[in-house]
Design a protein around this motif. Structure first.
Motif, PDB file in Angstrom:
ATOM      1  N   ALA A 191       0.831  -1.206   0.000  1.00  0.00           N
ATOM      2  CA  ALA A 191       0.000   0.000   0.000  1.00  0.00           C
ATOM      3  C   ALA A 191       0.864   1.254   0.000  1.00  0.00           C
ATOM      4  N   ALA A 192       1.771   1.346  -0.961  1.00  0.00           N
ATOM      5  CA  ALA A 192       2.675   2.495  -1.031  1.00  0.00           C
ATOM      6  C   ALA A 192       1.887   3.793  -1.194  1.00  0.00           C
ATOM      7  N   GLY A 193       2.223   4.783  -0.372  1.00  0.00           N
ATOM      8  CA  GLY A 193       1.568   6.081  -0.452  1.00  0.00           C
ATOM      9  C   GLY A 193       0.305   6.208   0.364  1.00  0.00           C
ATOM     10  N   LEU A 194      -0.123   5.125   1.007  1.00  0.00           N
ATOM     11  CA  LEU A 194      -1.333   5.158   1.825  1.00  0.00           C
ATOM     12  C   LEU A 194      -0.982   4.985   3.294  1.00  0.00           C
ATOM     13  N   VAL A 195      -1.885   5.438   4.142  1.00  0.00           N
ATOM     14  CA  VAL A 195      -1.751   5.227   5.586  1.00  0.00           C
ATOM     15  C   VAL A 195      -2.442   3.921   5.947  1.00  0.00           C
ATOM     16  N   LEU A 196      -1.743   3.056   6.671  1.00  0.00           N
ATOM     17  CA  LEU A 196      -2.332   1.819   7.200  1.00  0.00           C
ATOM     18  C   LEU A 196      -2.262   1.868   8.719  1.00  0.00           C
ATOM     19  N   GLU A 197      -3.414   1.842   9.374  1.00  0.00           N
ATOM     20  CA  GLU A 197      -3.468   1.867  10.839  1.00  0.00           C
ATOM     21  C   GLU A 197      -4.024   0.538  11.359  1.00  0.00           C
ATOM     22  N   PRO A 198      -3.198  -0.296  11.996  1.00  0.00           N
ATOM     23  CA  PRO A 198      -3.692  -1.581  12.518  1.00  0.00           C
ATOM     24  C   PRO A 198      -4.766  -1.363  13.588  1.00  0.00           C
ATOM     25  N   VAL A 199      -5.834  -2.154  13.479  1.00  0.00           N
ATOM     26  CA  VAL A 199      -6.922  -2.044  14.468  1.00  0.00           C
ATOM     27  C   VAL A 199      -7.352  -3.398  15.030  1.00  0.00           C
ATOM     28  N   ALA A 200      -6.911  -4.498  14.415  1.00  0.00           N
ATOM     29  CA  ALA A 200      -7.321  -5.820  14.926  1.00  0.00           C
ATOM     30  C   ALA A 200      -6.440  -6.904  14.318  1.00  0.00           C
ATOM     31  N   LYS A 201      -6.293  -8.029  15.033  1.00  0.00           N
ATOM     32  CA  LYS A 201      -5.606  -9.192  14.497  1.00  0.00           C
ATOM     33  C   LYS A 201      -6.551  -9.960  13.576  1.00  0.00           C
ATOM     34  N   ASP A 202      -5.972 -10.590  12.563  1.00  0.00           N
ATOM     35  CA  ASP A 202      -6.792 -11.325  11.600  1.00  0.00           C
ATOM     36  C   ASP A 202      -6.013 -12.528  11.076  1.00  0.00           C
ATOM     37  N   TYR A 203      -5.654 -13.458  11.976  1.00  0.00           N
ATOM     38  CA  TYR A 203      -4.897 -14.635  11.560  1.00  0.00           C
ATOM     39  C   TYR A 203      -5.816 -15.614  10.842  1.00  0.00           C
ATOM     40  N   LEU A 204      -5.271 -16.269   9.818  1.00  0.00           N
ATOM     41  CA  LEU A 204      -5.999 -17.314   9.108  1.00  0.00           C
ATOM     42  C   LEU A 204      -5.534 -18.670   9.625  1.00  0.00           C
ATOM     43  N   VAL A 205      -6.472 -19.612   9.745  1.00  0.00           N
ATOM     44  CA  VAL A 205      -6.137 -20.951  10.238  1.00  0.00           C
ATOM     45  C   VAL A 205      -6.666 -22.005   9.270  1.00  0.00           C
ATOM     46  N   LEU A 206      -6.041 -23.152   9.316  1.00  0.00           N
ATOM     47  CA  LEU A 206      -6.462 -24.295   8.515  1.00  0.00           C
ATOM     48  C   LEU A 206      -7.390 -25.151   9.368  1.00  0.00           C
ATOM     49  N   ILE A 207      -8.570 -25.505   8.839  1.00  0.00           N
ATOM     50  CA  ILE A 207      -9.503 -26.350   9.595  1.00  0.00           C
ATOM     51  C   ILE A 207      -9.699 -27.673   8.869  1.00  0.00           C
ATOM     52  N   MET A 208      -9.956 -28.725   9.653  1.00  0.00           N
ATOM     53  CA  MET A 208     -10.099 -30.072   9.095  1.00  0.00           C
ATOM     54  C   MET A 208     -10.955 -30.906  10.041  1.00  0.00           C
TER      55      MET A 208
END
Length: 297
Positions: free
Chosen positions: A154-171
């Motif tokens: 995201a070059a040139g943009l502001v990114l402000e972290p607000v939450a975790k968003d981990y992806l997991v594998l389910i089976m």
């Protein structure tokens, strides 16, 4: 007639006071200025509007008609000012807001609800896109802001972290891979998968990484909702990749197991994305601050 709002305000002030002198005071005008303006109003109307009496003035029939319509017009003007003020402060209007799948399903509902509930005349049009699409849209000036993954460029943009968003594998609990404590996408590329519908922003994101790893995912079936995907996985139809929060919500109900994905792209944070804080509209600033933006401070 070429009466302006100031003329109508003066006329109503005189009518309500029953006196040109007191009406001028209410309208914050000198007596001479008020008298001259009243003369021009009557000339423009072409008919006497006030009857001058020894102790004040009363409306003629024409003056009564003017006073009636003047009150309606002043009320409409006040309503218009109020509505425009609502637009300016973000209490009215429509905001166009872009978000990836995880933000739409996990992050935004609980946080957006109280903010929107306090603004009954405001509407939000939510649009689901991949993080990369949102960045391109914001860079092009076609959207003010959105919620994206921090894995996106995201070059040139502001990114402000607000939450975790981990992806997991389910089976399914009985799946041989359930014995592993951690897996990567390349480890499971040749396994059958359950996915979300084509065009889903998260699924498009996962499919891009699978192709980059050398093999497109083999989807046995695609589901419309996360819960439908989780049900299919729990019955052994295939593997699935979902946000950690989704897995936590449905794991106990459907009995599947979840394993962390070790891929860097799967360990994401959700970020507010925009160009310049000062260029944002007041409603958008209010929304982003509610969602966790610290830019103004």
């Amino acid at each position: 007639m070429r009466l302006g709002l100031a003329d109508l305000h003066l006329f109503l002030s005189i009518v309500d006071a029953g006196s040109i002198t007191q009406g001028a005071v209410r309208a914050n005008l000198a007596l001479a200025s008020a008298s001259e303006r009243l003369r021009r109003i009557e000339e423009d109307a072409g008919v006497p509007l006030l009857e001058r009496l020894p102790r004040g003035v009363v409306t003629t029939e024409a003056g009564e008609a003017l006073a009636h319509h003047a009150r309606l017009m002043m009320r409409q003007h006040d309503l218009l000012k109020g509505e425009l003020q609502d637009f300016a402060t973000g209490a009215r209007g429509t905001l166009h807001f872009y978000a990836n799948t995880a933000a739409l399903t996990e992050f935004l509902p609980s946080r957006l609800a109280p903010w929107l509930a306090q603004r009954p005349n405001l509407h939000i049009e939510l649009k689901e896109r991949t993080s990369a699409d949102i960045v391109r849209t914001v860079v092009a000036g076609l959207a003010e802001a959105g919620v994206v993954s921090d894995a996106v460029q995201a070059a040139g943009l502001v990114l402000e972290p607000v939450a975790k968003d981990y992806l997991v594998l389910i089976m399914a609990a009985a799946h041989p891979l359930a014995a592993h404590s951690k897996l990567s996408l390349p480890d499971v590329l040749h396994e059958p998968f359950v996915g979300l519908m084509p065009g889903n922003a998260l699924q498009d994101h996962i499919d891009e990484h699978a192709r980059a790893a050398g093999h497109a995912l083999a989807h046995r079936i695609r589901m419309k909702t996360f819960e439908g995907l989780c049900q299919m996985v729990a019955h052994g139809v295939g593997l699935g990749i979902v946000p950690q929060g989704v897995a936590g919500r449905y794991k106990r109900r459907h009995g599947f197991v979840a394993r962390p994905l070790s891929d860097i792209w799967a360990k994401r944070s959700l970020c507010l994305c925009y160009q310049e804080w000062d260029a944002l509209s007041k409603p958008m600033k209010s929304l982003l601050q509610h969602l966790g933006a610290k830019a103004e401070a």
